[in-house]
Write an enzyme that holds these catalytic residues in place. Structure first.
Site, PDB file in Angstrom:
ATOM      1  N   GLU A   1      -6.239   5.182   2.103  1.00  0.00           N
ATOM      2  CA  GLU A   1      -6.110   5.681   0.725  1.00  0.00           C
ATOM      3  C   GLU A   1      -5.953   7.198   0.721  1.00  0.00           C
ATOM      4  O   GLU A   1      -5.696   7.806  -0.320  1.00  0.00           O
ATOM      5  CB  GLU A   1      -7.348   5.288  -0.103  1.00  0.00           C
ATOM      6  CG  GLU A   1      -7.275   3.890  -0.692  1.00  0.00           C
ATOM      7  CD  GLU A   1      -7.247   2.790   0.341  1.00  0.00           C
ATOM      8  OE1 GLU A   1      -8.136   2.780   1.200  1.00  0.00           O
ATOM      9  OE2 GLU A   1      -6.335   1.947   0.305  1.00  0.00           O
TER      10      GLU A   1
ATOM     11  N   THR B   1      -4.580   1.178   8.570  1.00  0.00           N
ATOM     12  CA  THR B   1      -5.882   1.366   9.216  1.00  0.00           C
ATOM     13  C   THR B   1      -6.547   0.016   9.456  1.00  0.00           C
ATOM     14  O   THR B   1      -6.496  -0.882   8.626  1.00  0.00           O
ATOM     15  CB  THR B   1      -6.797   2.260   8.374  1.00  0.00           C
ATOM     16  OG1 THR B   1      -6.764   1.809   7.020  1.00  0.00           O
ATOM     17  CG2 THR B   1      -6.338   3.702   8.429  1.00  0.00           C
TER      18      THR B   1
ATOM     19  N   ASN C   1      -3.446  -1.773   4.594  1.00  0.00           N
ATOM     20  CA  ASN C   1      -2.351  -1.479   3.676  1.00  0.00           C
ATOM     21  C   ASN C   1      -1.559  -0.246   4.086  1.00  0.00           C
ATOM     22  O   ASN C   1      -2.001   0.561   4.901  1.00  0.00           O
ATOM     23  CB  ASN C   1      -2.894  -1.268   2.261  1.00  0.00           C
ATOM     24  CG  ASN C   1      -3.959  -0.186   2.209  1.00  0.00           C
ATOM     25  OD1 ASN C   1      -5.106  -0.441   2.548  1.00  0.00           O
ATOM     26  ND2 ASN C   1      -3.598   1.024   1.809  1.00  0.00           N
TER      27      ASN C   1
ATOM     28  N   ASP D   1      -1.792  -2.563  -1.845  1.00  0.00           N
ATOM     29  CA  ASP D   1      -3.065  -2.487  -1.105  1.00  0.00           C
ATOM     30  C   ASP D   1      -3.492  -3.861  -0.599  1.00  0.00           C
ATOM     31  O   ASP D   1      -4.675  -4.169  -0.539  1.00  0.00           O
ATOM     32  CB  ASP D   1      -4.173  -1.846  -1.972  1.00  0.00           C
ATOM     33  CG  ASP D   1      -5.445  -1.555  -1.177  1.00  0.00           C
ATOM     34  OD1 ASP D   1      -5.351  -1.385   0.050  1.00  0.00           O
ATOM     35  OD2 ASP D   1      -6.531  -1.520  -1.794  1.00  0.00           O
TER      36      ASP D   1
ATOM     37  N   ASN E   1     -12.016  -9.938  -0.048  1.00  0.00           N
ATOM     38  CA  ASN E   1     -12.081  -8.612   0.549  1.00  0.00           C
ATOM     39  C   ASN E   1     -12.806  -8.688   1.898  1.00  0.00           C
ATOM     40  O   ASN E   1     -12.567  -9.601   2.677  1.00  0.00           O
ATOM     41  CB  ASN E   1     -12.708  -7.629  -0.451  1.00  0.00           C
ATOM     42  CG  ASN E   1     -12.286  -6.193  -0.183  1.00  0.00           C
ATOM     43  OD1 ASN E   1     -12.519  -5.673   0.896  1.00  0.00           O
ATOM     44  ND2 ASN E   1     -11.651  -5.559  -1.158  1.00  0.00           N
TER      45      ASN E   1
ATOM     46  N   MET F   1     -23.197  14.407  -2.589  1.00  0.00           N
ATOM     47  CA  MET F   1     -22.311  14.858  -3.665  1.00  0.00           C
ATOM     48  C   MET F   1     -21.710  16.193  -3.231  1.00  0.00           C
ATOM     49  O   MET F   1     -22.363  17.231  -3.288  1.00  0.00           O
ATOM     50  CB  MET F   1     -23.120  15.025  -4.961  1.00  0.00           C
ATOM     51  CG  MET F   1     -22.377  15.747  -6.081  1.00  0.00           C
ATOM     52  SD  MET F   1     -20.885  14.865  -6.629  1.00  0.00           S
ATOM     53  CE  MET F   1     -20.091  16.179  -7.581  1.00  0.00           C
TER      54      MET F   1
HETATM   55 CA    CA Z   1      -7.053  -0.135   1.151  1.00  0.00          CA
END
Ligand code: CA
Length: 715
Positions: A207, A263, A283, A328, A415, A677
């Protein structure tokens, strides 16, 4: 062009070396199968008896245990043997391992712990001391799905791309390598595998503009032995192999500038008879193929199952599930090896239910496609043409059409949640999901390494319309996105039964010779089903969502079932907007069950908190829209659509956006960097971060008007 390419003879096949016994009987002498001096060997992983020495239990990754002391007759008396609260608030995706009475568990960031498998006593805790600001490169939480064992070492990857070899006895580092290519941001969330003395590991990052590869390291020393790139790089730099030169013919434009993707962030399987290692490849990067490879093409080896020689990393065959992926549709989902009769012929098969919704059965020696049928309703394709092995696409699915929901969406029809294959029932069990997405072209985003460089509009993915009342949000989500537990016969590729589940994301699976199928859910129930019929035989109310797969082991004549609880991950973090109304907060915990145990969980004090609007001058609509776009690019995948947290990351609407000074200190200057964060001052101006604050305050106002509330811990 035939998608099934088998160009290299498998000359190295030497069945004489077959050390493993196929008889994987439940025994009371599990410890005998593991020599203490040698530690974990190939024999341990091919025939582990009552132990669980690898993430998928065995190299075939069936996640089926021959233990049957806990069975359909007595599972009703199973209770809590012990539990351990874990030093994390983040999602738990790991399957524990058990050898020699020790339970090994990986945690977020790549931490690892060892427990006495009988008592739950903590033996050690390894912290890789990741710079927590690295979380900005993690697409889908800082989760970790498991460890590997070999000899007397334990292996775990950390989210910052390092691979660690630890002493099983002490948790002390034996060696450490950085698996990343310079100047690229990669993560590790998947479990390493060890085959023939080599530690195999892939990366995440497609991504964020990554180029995928799998690397093998010497298990004893950490020395790199081979690396297999899953997509070609810039041809001007030369190709690493003939396979990549072949793959490059299926790309066009300047794909390498976008990484290419592919990946291999989760699934592997290994066949010791043939020395073939199976790699599930992810993807394309960018997602949008019009950007990545403007003239189309198959873009090998994205979204493919690739077989390589485990000793050398040389390509042997591949099957591409989604040619020219633009949605994806990773093929990184669980790979399972099994031997079975298909259409009258005994076959060695590899099975996969990738994101794209088709269940594939392939001959794992030749790569021949044996069957492909959809296990969930889909709209992107009608079927797989068995002559060509290719999906027959619905042309609308590539149109960037805001009127055409593509099914499934990027969460996939399945998934990372592990499946299981039960050789007794002959069935494969799939934790499946129904979901959809609008794939709308968006070319505003510049190539950067910290935001999803997908060239689709992120605002179209994880936000609900403002006008939906609080109480209706969860039911609406359940109508459009539901999980299903599916039993499928791989011999015929037909469904046997399915259970619709009233929540939008799934949990990993375990099957046992006791005729049981175990699964946890996001609302906090751990269940045992009859593997033949799906009937629920036992359930246990946990205190938080479960997504990880359970495992089982035998110790001193007793069978245990273990599962890691902890909500989060790609389905958890962004979707508080639908899970929030279910009033969850997260507890990350390891739970272990056995027959006739009566352990109890602690009472967790909680209270209700009502979302309060604050008095402030409201920003203009343009300003809110600017903030929403930035929020959708930088914040949404952790803090959630509509700024609604899923309960494990702070919900920004509950006071955090109140003061300008606090927002500047945290968002711009990184005041909570040590908590995960990061500072965003390298990526956004102070004014841009304040536009996000204006958007969050807008959502605060809307949420307060809807009467939103949540349950929080009171301790
Ligand atoms: Ca992905």
């Amino acid at each position: 062009m035939n998608r099934i390419i088998s160009i290299l003879a498998i000359g190295a096949v030497s069945s004489a070396l077959l050390a493993c016994s196929q008889s994987d009987q439940p025994t009371g002498n599990a410890a005998v199968t593991t020599s203490m001096s040698q530690g974990v060997t190939e024999q341990t992983i091919t025939n582990p008896g009552g132990e669980w020495p690898a993430v998928g239990r065995t190299y075939d990754e069936q996640r089926h245990s021959p233990l049957n002391a806990i069975n359909t007759e007595n599972v009703g008396s199973m209770g809590l043997a012990w539990y351990a609260d874990l030093p994390t608030k983040r999602g738990m995706e790991a399957t524990p391992l058990m050898v020699n009475g020790k339970l090994f568990l990986s945690l977020p960031w790549g931490q690892a712990m060892a427990f006495d498998a009988k008592t739950g006593e903590t033996l050690w805790h390894f912290d890789p001391k990741v710079d927590k600001a690295y979380s900005r490169y993690a697409c889908c939480d800082v989760v970790n799905r498991g460890m590997a064992l070999w000899g007397n070492n334990a292996y775990v990857g950390s989210i910052d791309g390092r691979l660690h070899a630890l002493d099983q006895a002490t948790g002390k580092t034996i060696w450490e390598v950085d698996t990343k290519i310079a100047n690229h941001t990669y993560t590790i969330t998947g479990a390493p595998r060890v085959v023939n003395g080599l530690v195999i590991i892939g990366n995440g990052g497609a991504e964020m503009g990554a180029r995928g590869y799998v690397t093998a390291y010497d298990a004893a020393t950490g020395e790199q032995k081979w690396r297999f790139f899953t997509v070609p790089g810039n041809p001007a730099d030369g190709f690493e192999s003939a396979a990549l030169e072949m793959a490059a013919k299926t790309w066009n434009g300047e794909w390498w500038k976008h990484g290419g993707g592919g990946t291999a962030w989760d699934s592997f399987a290994f066949d010791p008879e043939t020395d073939l290692l199976y790699i599930g490849v992810g993807n394309g990067s960018a997602w949008n193929q019009k950007v990545r490879s403007p003239e189309g093409g198959d873009n090998l080896f994205v979204s493919s199952i690739v077989a390589v020689n485990a000793n050398t990393g040389e390509y042997v065959w591949h099957y591409q599930t989604t040619p020219g992926d633009t949605w994806d549709y990773t093929a990184t989902q669980h790979l399972i090896l099994a031997d079975m009769e298909v259409k009258g012929e005994q076959r060695k098969v590899v099975m996969q239910a990738p994101k794209n919704g088709f269940f594939y059965v392939l001959d794992r020696v030749s790569g021949e496609l044996l069957s492909a049928d959809n296990y969930m309703p889909i709209t992107w394709a009608t079927h797989v043409d068995m002559e060509t092995g290719r999906p027959v696409e619905n042309p609308k699915a590539r149109e960037s059409n805001p009127e055409f929901p593509v099914v499934p969406g990027p969460s996939g029809a399945h998934n990372w949640h592990p499946m299981t294959y039960n050789p007794d029932t002959g069935l494969t069990y799939i934790p499946a999901m129904a979901n959809s997405a609008l794939y709308i072209d968006d070319y505003r985003i510049k190539d950067r390494d910290v935001i999803w460089n997908i060239y689709y509009n992120p605002e179209a993915v994880v936000f609900l319309p403002d006008e939906i009342p609080f109480e209706q949000r969860a039911p609406i989500a359940d109508m459009v996105a539901q999980a299903f537990l599916i039993a499928r016969d791989p011999k015929t590729n037909q469904e046997v039964w399915r259970i619709p589940q009233g929540f939008y994301s799934s949990g990993g699976l375990l099957s046992t010779a006791g005729g049981l199928l175990f699964q946890g859910d996001l609302e906090g129930t751990f269940r045992a089903h009859d593997a033949k019929t799906g009937e629920e035989l036992w359930s246990y109310a946990t205190q938080g969502g479960i997504m990880a797969a359970p495992m089982t082991y035998e110790l001193d004549g007793e069978q245990y079932v273990a599962v890691a609880q902890g909500w989060g991950g790609e389905s958890g973090l962004p979707f508080g907007v639908v899970s929030g109304p279910k009033n969850m907060f997260n507890i990350s915990r390891l739970m272990v069950f056995k027959l006739d145990a009566n352990g109890e969980l602690p009472v967790i004090p909680s209270r209700e908190q009502v979302l309060a609007d604050v008095d402030f001058p409201h920003a203009t609509a343009d300003r809110v829209a600017q903030g929403k776009t930035l929020y959708a690019q930088y914040c949404v995948y952790c803090h959630g659509g509509n700024a609604v947290s899923a309960g494990l990351i702070p919900d920004l609407r509950y006071g955090l956006a109140n003061t300008y000074a606090a927002w500047e200190a945290i968002v711009h200057k990184g005041g909570l960097s040590a908590n995960g964060m990061p500072s965003w001052n390298e990526y956004m101006t102070l004014d841009e971060t304040m536009a996000i604050r204006d958007y969050v305050r807008h959502e605060t106002k809307l949420g307060a008007e809807r009467g939103e509330r949540r349950i929080v811990r009171a301790d």
